[in-house]
Design an enzyme around this catalytic site. Structure first.
Site, PDB file in Angstrom:
ATOM      1  N   ASP A  55     -13.872  -5.870  65.454  1.00  0.00           N
ATOM      2  CA  ASP A  55     -13.751  -6.537  66.759  1.00  0.00           C
ATOM      3  C   ASP A  55     -14.595  -5.797  67.802  1.00  0.00           C
ATOM      4  O   ASP A  55     -14.073  -5.276  68.763  1.00  0.00           O
ATOM      5  CB  ASP A  55     -12.285  -6.615  67.198  1.00  0.00           C
ATOM      6  CG  ASP A  55     -11.624  -5.255  67.357  1.00  0.00           C
ATOM      7  OD1 ASP A  55     -12.110  -4.282  66.751  1.00  0.00           O
ATOM      8  OD2 ASP A  55     -10.625  -5.155  68.100  1.00  0.00           O
ATOM      9  N   ASP A  73     -16.538   0.186  66.986  1.00  0.00           N
ATOM     10  CA  ASP A  73     -16.907  -0.716  65.900  1.00  0.00           C
ATOM     11  C   ASP A  73     -18.416  -0.772  65.723  1.00  0.00           C
ATOM     12  O   ASP A  73     -18.926  -0.866  64.604  1.00  0.00           O
ATOM     13  CB  ASP A  73     -16.418  -2.145  66.184  1.00  0.00           C
ATOM     14  CG  ASP A  73     -14.941  -2.239  66.438  1.00  0.00           C
ATOM     15  OD1 ASP A  73     -14.201  -2.614  65.512  1.00  0.00           O
ATOM     16  OD2 ASP A  73     -14.511  -1.960  67.568  1.00  0.00           O
ATOM     17  N   ASN A 127     -10.486  -6.329  70.659  1.00  0.00           N
ATOM     18  CA  ASN A 127     -10.998  -5.672  71.857  1.00  0.00           C
ATOM     19  C   ASN A 127     -11.431  -6.675  72.913  1.00  0.00           C
ATOM     20  O   ASN A 127     -11.328  -6.419  74.109  1.00  0.00           O
ATOM     21  CB  ASN A 127     -12.177  -4.759  71.499  1.00  0.00           C
ATOM     22  CG  ASN A 127     -11.736  -3.500  70.800  1.00  0.00           C
ATOM     23  OD1 ASN A 127     -10.686  -2.938  71.106  1.00  0.00           O
ATOM     24  ND2 ASN A 127     -12.531  -3.046  69.846  1.00  0.00           N
ATOM     25  N   THR A 131     -11.175  -2.777  61.012  1.00  0.00           N
ATOM     26  CA  THR A 131     -11.092  -1.803  62.103  1.00  0.00           C
ATOM     27  C   THR A 131     -10.634  -2.446  63.405  1.00  0.00           C
ATOM     28  O   THR A 131     -10.831  -1.882  64.485  1.00  0.00           O
ATOM     29  CB  THR A 131     -12.461  -1.117  62.317  1.00  0.00           C
ATOM     30  OG1 THR A 131     -13.453  -2.109  62.617  1.00  0.00           O
ATOM     31  CG2 THR A 131     -12.868  -0.338  61.086  1.00  0.00           C
ATOM     32  N   PHE A 167      -3.278   0.175  69.504  1.00  0.00           N
ATOM     33  CA  PHE A 167      -3.749  -1.149  69.891  1.00  0.00           C
ATOM     34  C   PHE A 167      -3.894  -2.098  68.707  1.00  0.00           C
ATOM     35  O   PHE A 167      -3.381  -3.238  68.742  1.00  0.00           O
ATOM     36  CB  PHE A 167      -5.094  -1.033  70.627  1.00  0.00           C
ATOM     37  CG  PHE A 167      -5.705  -2.359  70.992  1.00  0.00           C
ATOM     38  CD1 PHE A 167      -5.246  -3.077  72.088  1.00  0.00           C
ATOM     39  CD2 PHE A 167      -6.726  -2.898  70.226  1.00  0.00           C
ATOM     40  CE1 PHE A 167      -5.804  -4.308  72.415  1.00  0.00           C
ATOM     41  CE2 PHE A 167      -7.290  -4.117  70.542  1.00  0.00           C
ATOM     42  CZ  PHE A 167      -6.833  -4.827  71.640  1.00  0.00           C
ATOM     43  N   ASN A 168      -4.611  -1.715  67.660  1.00  0.00           N
ATOM     44  CA  ASN A 168      -4.883  -2.646  66.561  1.00  0.00           C
ATOM     45  C   ASN A 168      -3.595  -3.171  65.938  1.00  0.00           C
ATOM     46  O   ASN A 168      -3.494  -4.352  65.594  1.00  0.00           O
ATOM     47  CB  ASN A 168      -5.727  -1.971  65.480  1.00  0.00           C
ATOM     48  CG  ASN A 168      -7.174  -1.812  65.879  1.00  0.00           C
ATOM     49  OD1 ASN A 168      -7.652  -2.441  66.820  1.00  0.00           O
ATOM     50  ND2 ASN A 168      -7.898  -0.963  65.147  1.00  0.00           N
ATOM     51  N   HIS A 222     -13.154   6.091  67.082  1.00  0.00           N
ATOM     52  CA  HIS A 222     -12.107   5.816  66.097  1.00  0.00           C
ATOM     53  C   HIS A 222     -12.625   5.231  64.772  1.00  0.00           C
ATOM     54  O   HIS A 222     -12.409   5.781  63.695  1.00  0.00           O
ATOM     55  CB  HIS A 222     -11.094   4.820  66.675  1.00  0.00           C
ATOM     56  CG  HIS A 222     -10.535   5.178  68.003  1.00  0.00           C
ATOM     57  ND1 HIS A 222      -9.491   6.062  68.158  1.00  0.00           N
ATOM     58  CD2 HIS A 222     -10.859   4.755  69.253  1.00  0.00           C
ATOM     59  CE1 HIS A 222      -9.191   6.182  69.448  1.00  0.00           C
ATOM     60  NE2 HIS A 222     -10.013   5.397  70.126  1.00  0.00           N
ATOM     61  N   ASP A 223     -13.241   4.067  64.853  1.00  0.00           N
ATOM     62  CA  ASP A 223     -13.445   3.227  63.678  1.00  0.00           C
ATOM     63  C   ASP A 223     -14.325   3.831  62.585  1.00  0.00           C
ATOM     64  O   ASP A 223     -14.078   3.589  61.393  1.00  0.00           O
ATOM     65  CB  ASP A 223     -13.997   1.872  64.100  1.00  0.00           C
ATOM     66  CG  ASP A 223     -13.009   1.065  64.933  1.00  0.00           C
ATOM     67  OD1 ASP A 223     -11.803   1.387  64.902  1.00  0.00           O
ATOM     68  OD2 ASP A 223     -13.429   0.110  65.614  1.00  0.00           O
TER      69      ASP A 223
END
Length: 321
Positions: A10, A15, A39, A126, A167-168, A241-242
């Site tokens: 996303d 990402d 996102n 992700t 969040f995810n 993060h991803d």
């Protein structure tokens, strides 16, 4: 042999770097990119995936749009972190990127890819897990074509959207529950791991020194990302993060894993979307996931910088040719 991968994402600043890493490294065979609302809206995340691929010269990977809302309830977004476009910072311009959107929807593209590829495929989601859960519900006969699911989401501790939820997972807890209870091998990289890989000034300097248009884009992305993380969370540098997901596939020694039971809270008044990671085995629940813990931070950033270098030089050579 390279790991065959479908990246479900996303975009999203982090990402974008995961797309670059998956496309650049020879240990990964990036078969397809699918997008999901997270996102930002589905329309924006899909456009962003195409934009990143266009700038990086990634033109041989199909990109398809997936679900525009969670299985239940209303969609969330992370505009406070990723901006109104979902990828604020760089000036992509108003024109359409020269990387097209595949006419198939994400579910069809994933199905076709799983059926076509001679070996089982690793799914790397992700963003919210809506597309992956939809696939598992619609096509249980294809589960044997999935090697494993390597995801970014959750946390062994606190969340980042509520005190309990990352969040995810919060975007679609029901989808996350379907994935974690599917019986498929699941590897989870949550905030406890991803907060270790922050784009510090020395990282920015290394990427800037590459001197390509792609490197410039990456600096613009990280600069915007740093500003929102500083404002919202007080971080001195933004966590990427991803890309831990693909970094793990490239070099499993980069991130230590522990085997644990992971359960998704679906109904808690204050804890909906939380990932209950039973590191001490106190619940009696069976272990169903490998959970990322300690990260080799310098090794991770070496992979990211090299991916930007490889794709940047390749894209610049194509322009000059």
């Amino acid at each position: 042999m390279p790991v065959p991968v479908i990246l479900d994402c996303d975009p999203g600043h982090d990402d974008a770097f995961n797309i670059l890493l998956a496309a650049a490294h020879p240990a990964v065979d990036l078969l397809a990119i699918t997008t999901v609302a997270g996102n930002q809206s589905l329309e924006k995340t899909t456009l962003n995936a195409r934009r990143v691929c266009a700038v990086a010269g990634i033109r041989d990977v199909p990109i398809a749009a997936g679900r525009d809302r969670p299985l239940h309830g209303a969609a969330l977004d992370a505009e406070n972190i990723h901006g109104g476009s979902g990828l604020d910072g760089p000036g992509f311009g108003e024109g359409e990127p020269d990387v097209p959107q595949d006419p198939r929807d994400a579910l069809t593209l994933i199905r076709d890819t799983l059926l076509r590829h001679p070996a089982p495929v690793t799914l790397v989601p992700t963003g919210p897990l809506t597309n992956i859960a939809t696939l598992l519900l619609a096509h249980p006969e294809l589960m044997h074509r999935i090697e494993r699911i390597v995801l970014m989401g959750g946390s062994t501790g606190r969340g980042n959207t509520t005190p309990a939820a990352e969040f995810n997972i919060l975007c679609d807890p029901e989808a996350a529950d379907i994935v974690f209870t599917s019986g498929l091998p699941v590897t989870m990289f949550g905030l406890n791991a991803t907060h270790q890989v922050r784009a510090t000034p020395d990282v920015i300097t290394r990427i800037a020194a590459l001197g390509t248009p792609l490197a410039k884009l990456c600096i613009e992305l990280l600069t915007y990302f740093a500003a929102t993380y500083r404002e919202v969370y007080g971080f001195d540098a933004p966590p990427l993060h991803d890309p831990l997901t693909v970094a793990h596939l490239i070099d499993p020694s980069l991130i230590s894993l522990v085997r644990a039971a992971v359960a998704i809270e679906l109904t808690g008044t204050y804890t909906r979307g939380a990932t209950l990671v039973d590191l001490d085995g106190v619940t009696g629940l069976p272990a169903n996931a490998d959970v990322g813990m300690e990260v080799d931070v310098p090794g991770f950033w070496d992979l990211i910088v090299e991916a930007v270098r490889v794709l940047g030089e390749r894209a610049r050579s194509e322009v000059q040719a």
